[in-house]
Design a protein around this motif. Sequence first.
Motif, PDB file in Angstrom:
ATOM      1  N   MET A   1      61.933  29.739  56.346  1.00  0.00           N
ATOM      2  CA  MET A   1      60.779  30.065  57.183  1.00  0.00           C
ATOM      3  C   MET A   1      59.699  30.784  56.369  1.00  0.00           C
ATOM      4  O   MET A   1      58.495  30.573  56.594  1.00  0.00           O
ATOM      5  CB  MET A   1      61.222  30.929  58.365  1.00  0.00           C
ATOM      6  N   ARG A   2      60.096  31.608  55.435  1.00  0.00           N
ATOM      7  CA  ARG A   2      59.113  32.283  54.575  1.00  0.00           C
ATOM      8  C   ARG A   2      58.383  31.254  53.706  1.00  0.00           C
ATOM      9  O   ARG A   2      57.163  31.336  53.527  1.00  0.00           O
ATOM     10  CB  ARG A   2      59.836  33.315  53.716  1.00  0.00           C
ATOM     11  N   MET A   3      59.132  30.301  53.165  1.00  0.00           N
ATOM     12  CA  MET A   3      58.518  29.248  52.358  1.00  0.00           C
ATOM     13  C   MET A   3      57.508  28.455  53.189  1.00  0.00           C
ATOM     14  O   MET A   3      56.394  28.159  52.724  1.00  0.00           O
ATOM     15  CB  MET A   3      59.598  28.312  51.818  1.00  0.00           C
ATOM     16  N   LEU A   4      57.883  28.114  54.418  1.00  0.00           N
ATOM     17  CA  LEU A   4      56.998  27.324  55.273  1.00  0.00           C
ATOM     18  C   LEU A   4      55.755  28.114  55.660  1.00  0.00           C
ATOM     19  O   LEU A   4      54.645  27.564  55.712  1.00  0.00           O
ATOM     20  CB  LEU A   4      57.748  26.872  56.527  1.00  0.00           C
ATOM     21  N   ASP A   5      55.926  29.391  55.935  1.00  0.00           N
ATOM     22  CA  ASP A   5      54.772  30.223  56.278  1.00  0.00           C
ATOM     23  C   ASP A   5      53.825  30.351  55.086  1.00  0.00           C
ATOM     24  O   ASP A   5      52.598  30.372  55.247  1.00  0.00           O
ATOM     25  CB  ASP A   5      55.232  31.604  56.741  1.00  0.00           C
ATOM     26  N   ASN A   6      54.370  30.416  53.872  1.00  0.00           N
ATOM     27  CA  ASN A   6      53.538  30.503  52.676  1.00  0.00           C
ATOM     28  C   ASN A   6      52.672  29.262  52.485  1.00  0.00           C
ATOM     29  O   ASN A   6      51.558  29.336  51.958  1.00  0.00           O
ATOM     30  CB  ASN A   6      54.409  30.708  51.439  1.00  0.00           C
ATOM     31  N   VAL A   7      53.214  28.114  52.902  1.00  0.00           N
ATOM     32  CA  VAL A   7      52.462  26.854  52.761  1.00  0.00           C
ATOM     33  C   VAL A   7      51.090  26.970  53.416  1.00  0.00           C
ATOM     34  O   VAL A   7      50.085  26.479  52.888  1.00  0.00           O
ATOM     35  CB  VAL A   7      53.265  25.691  53.386  1.00  0.00           C
ATOM     36  N   ILE A   8      51.026  27.623  54.557  1.00  0.00           N
ATOM     37  CA  ILE A   8      49.795  27.675  55.340  1.00  0.00           C
ATOM     38  C   ILE A   8      48.660  28.310  54.551  1.00  0.00           C
ATOM     39  O   ILE A   8      47.514  27.843  54.589  1.00  0.00           O
ATOM     40  CB  ILE A   8      50.040  28.428  56.658  1.00  0.00           C
ATOM     41  N   ASP A   9      48.945  29.372  53.808  1.00  0.00           N
ATOM     42  CA  ASP A   9      47.906  30.099  53.080  1.00  0.00           C
ATOM     43  C   ASP A   9      47.586  29.467  51.730  1.00  0.00           C
ATOM     44  O   ASP A   9      46.456  29.561  51.247  1.00  0.00           O
ATOM     45  CB  ASP A   9      48.334  31.555  52.883  1.00  0.00           C
ATOM     46  N   ILE A  10      48.572  28.833  51.126  1.00  0.00           N
ATOM     47  CA  ILE A  10      48.382  28.239  49.798  1.00  0.00           C
ATOM     48  C   ILE A  10      47.747  26.859  49.900  1.00  0.00           C
ATOM     49  O   ILE A  10      47.067  26.395  48.987  1.00  0.00           O
ATOM     50  CB  ILE A  10      49.744  28.142  49.066  1.00  0.00           C
ATOM     51  N   ASN A  11      47.909  26.220  51.035  1.00  0.00           N
ATOM     52  CA  ASN A  11      47.578  24.807  51.205  1.00  0.00           C
ATOM     53  C   ASN A  11      46.123  24.488  50.877  1.00  0.00           C
ATOM     54  O   ASN A  11      45.207  25.261  51.178  1.00  0.00           O
ATOM     55  CB  ASN A  11      47.862  24.408  52.655  1.00  0.00           C
ATOM     56  N   TYR A  12      45.914  23.314  50.277  1.00  0.00           N
ATOM     57  CA  TYR A  12      44.573  22.763  50.060  1.00  0.00           C
ATOM     58  C   TYR A  12      44.198  21.939  51.287  1.00  0.00           C
ATOM     59  O   TYR A  12      44.931  21.042  51.691  1.00  0.00           O
ATOM     60  CB  TYR A  12      44.556  21.878  48.811  1.00  0.00           C
ATOM     61  N   TYR A  13      43.051  22.248  51.877  1.00  0.00           N
ATOM     62  CA  TYR A  13      42.612  21.555  53.087  1.00  0.00           C
ATOM     63  C   TYR A  13      41.411  20.669  52.750  1.00  0.00           C
ATOM     64  O   TYR A  13      40.347  21.166  52.373  1.00  0.00           O
ATOM     65  CB  TYR A  13      42.227  22.553  54.179  1.00  0.00           C
ATOM     66  N   SER A  14      41.598  19.379  52.908  1.00  0.00           N
ATOM     67  CA  SER A  14      40.503  18.451  52.620  1.00  0.00           C
ATOM     68  C   SER A  14      39.526  18.347  53.782  1.00  0.00           C
ATOM     69  O   SER A  14      38.443  17.792  53.628  1.00  0.00           O
ATOM     70  CB  SER A  14      41.072  17.060  52.290  1.00  0.00           C
ATOM     71  N   VAL A  15      39.917  18.867  54.946  1.00  0.00           N
ATOM     72  CA  VAL A  15      39.075  18.830  56.146  1.00  0.00           C
ATOM     73  C   VAL A  15      39.048  20.233  56.754  1.00  0.00           C
ATOM     74  O   VAL A  15      40.107  20.819  57.005  1.00  0.00           O
ATOM     75  CB  VAL A  15      39.615  17.807  57.165  1.00  0.00           C
TER      76      VAL A  15
END
Length: 947
Positions: free
Chosen positions: A630-644
């Motif tokens: 769950m910590r890994m998944l939550d980290n994805v949200i902030d690190i993620n590159y958003y093309s839109v």
Amino acid sequence: MSSDLITPLDAPHFDHSHDDDDVETLDNTALSHYAVIRRNGQLTAFDANKIAMAMTKAFLEVEGYSATRSTRIKHTVKSLTEQVVQKLMAQVSTHQKIHIETIQDQVELALMAAGEHKVARAYVLYREQHAKIRAATAQKPLIHVKNARGEILPLDEPKIAQRVAQACRDLSDVDVDVIMQASFRNLYDGIAEEDINQVLIMAARTLIESEPNYSYVAARLLLDDLRRETFTQIHIGIAEEITADMMNEYYVDYFQAYIHYGIERELLDPRLAEYDLTQLAACIKPERDLQFTYLGLQTLYDRYFLHWDQVRFELPQAFFMRVAMGLALNESQREQRTLEFYDLLSHFDFMSSTPTLFNSGTLRPQLSSCFLTTIPDDLEGIFGAIRDNALLQKWAGGLGNDWTPVRGMGSLIKGTNGQSQGIVPFMKVANDTLIAVNQGGKRKGSGCAYLETWHIDIEEFLELRKNTGDERRRTHDMNTANWIPDLFMERVHLDQEWTLFSPHEVPDLHERYGDDFKIAYTQYEQMAAEGKIRLSKKVSAVGLWRKMLTMLFETGHPWITFKDPCNIRNPQQHVGVVHSSNLCTEITLNTKANEEIAVCNLGSINLVAHINEQGQLDEEKLARTVQIAMRMLDNVIDINYYSVSTAQTANLRHRPVGLGLMGFQDALYRLRLPYASEAAIEFADYSMEFISYQAIYTSTLLAEERGCYSTFKGSLWSQGILPIDSLQLLAQSRGHYLSLSLAQRLDWNGLRERVKTVGMRNSNCMAIAPTATISNICGVSQSIEPAFQNLFVKSNLSGEFTVINSWLVADLKKLGIWDDVMVNDLKYFDGHLASIARIPDDMKRLYQTAFEIESSYLIEAAARRQKWLDQAQSLNLYMAQPAGRKLDSLYKLAWIRGLKTTYYLRTLGATHVEKSTVNLPNYQQPMETLMSPNSCNLDGGECEACQ
């Protein structure tokens, strides 16, 4: 012509004076890049005419000279030759070689399959006779090897044998000599040194069907190639050939060089160099490289490992460490968290989804799996949404598009005073966009279109995947799904009429659900009856339902998904509406046209890895896995590159994640529970309850540490209504149209209070995705699926792979009945055990495959999981002999049990099953055709954009 290159029936007593006149000449142009390995190790050009000549002579031997003048025989020879060539070409890739014995095996099989038993028998006898002669007189061919410097040297057999022996070490029931003998069949004089290992791998692959451990041998031989490729590319000063035993010594130097190499080529994030690379490298576990099956490692090699100029420079443990580093970039204790994440991934306890594995730690970290959009009802908005689709799928995202707001065919366009052509032409454009934008060249674009059942274009929508009709109104590359309100299902049960509308005249229906929808819908029906609505149509609800099921059976689409349970149980109903699911029907998040594109970030727990030696769920280990995951998944949200930008807005506001599971079938094997049993249903309930409890609890821990998500206030969470509690809301709306056990084992009262007091970090926590690819990587069964077959050939973008049920093989070994006859039986009966007399009944029940299990068991197990899920699950349904009444009962049961969504309906159909090594004469009854499910249009049967 050498007798080595033509049929063994080319005996001296034959009169061949007429052969050239009686055999139709075949065009070999397309086969020019293939070569045949003769028995002396020499190469010759592939010539299909020699196959045709061989068959003609076989008929001549049995039926006499007149056979060659027969039109039937000529047609048969031509047809069988084409079949043999197709089989051979499927077994090798471009510029590869085919051994003469392989060609003759296929000729023999083709004759048998065509019912030419006398001809085939003569062919077999002659082959055996001449094989004995060659064995008595022939000498081993002298093979020379061309090394990287162009030198021609004798083949170093001891060195090759040593390499194979290392690959076989610590594996039971594998034989070095058997691999060596199989390899020599495909070695030829002048072979390049770098190609020898491929020959060894192919030899090990062919043995997997008789012994699953050969899959590990093939994987380890592939690792030899990968190490050689990697160290050559990175140039870290290692001249000798590196073996698995030496990696403890070399991984530290390699890992640091690998990170800098990737950064210099602008493939890796420069921040990775700021880690303590020495500390991380020292914690790498090289021995975990040896846990891969061949399918798992080849999949990583082909599609995941970083490369430069098409040369890989990423080893498996470096890959897992890179992913872990990328997910820990924002952590205060980066090295500590990285090692936690690495241990989870490399031990196969949990696996992040494919986009995360592709892109974590890179310059474009698009780590999210699924994107859900609502298409607005204006030209600019429609094409803006299609543009968003292209940008999202470019970086490996799977798409779910809600098309319901777009006005229907025949509706008025005020701006032009014309009539709309409806949704279909725009969906055709969206479909073609999926083809054009192929996820960065890594896999096909993938999306699913959703439409509510009251839309005036619903009948055309149902036919989008048909293979007949106007191609301009077909979308063969786009998945489709029905978004069905409860009111429609009630009308079906009551055999009442149903009214279709254009959404521009009833715009609020799209935003309503439950009782609000029922009230508004019946009011619109009254208005239509009074002539106050311009465009509407009355149909039979039962008739429309039957057409849905008919199209589902015929085309596999549209899928059946239910609007109301997705919304009534939605924790975020205070800030929006769920208008669709995603590509694989497990995500149920709010969307808003032009404002929010829903995003979900996925990963899956390997459930079988959490069953201990005592045959129990290891709750302590599972709790730890859930917390780290769950910590890994939550980290994805902030690190993620958003093309839109609208995707970034939604993801940061609501912070949804989707923790799922895989290896459910394997867990049942370890527990000795048949899938079709009440005990398996109870285990589905118990295991999902525990995961749900831990996922929610972990989100509260993250909320304490990092803060709640911004829209927590007003959510069901903030009211202390957890997923198990939201079932009561559905029951209030449904009345007697809901039947499901509400039993629970854990103490939820304390967690309810904690959620209300502390808050949640994530608006949604759980979703069970298909895991088509990541389960291959981990070598476990896919998601919550039952076993497809106990022995089959799996096709995906990495090629064809023999898959055998290793649990079954282990049990058959214990009984002392795993032998060549059993392998033959499994192949002949397509992996089904029911007709194999030697296998005990209890084992037959344990190893029932997907089409042998009564479909209702899949629904019942899924319903127990759905109790605990705040999102949904990708639920494939299997039906061996579908019929209208069966389909009707099955999907009504899914609705009554409160399921939110279903996925593919898999039905039996003829396919291309390979039985080339079955001893067919032993089977007197007619040979059954191997049956397989209707497959997804993605990746050869794998719908894998989510996982």
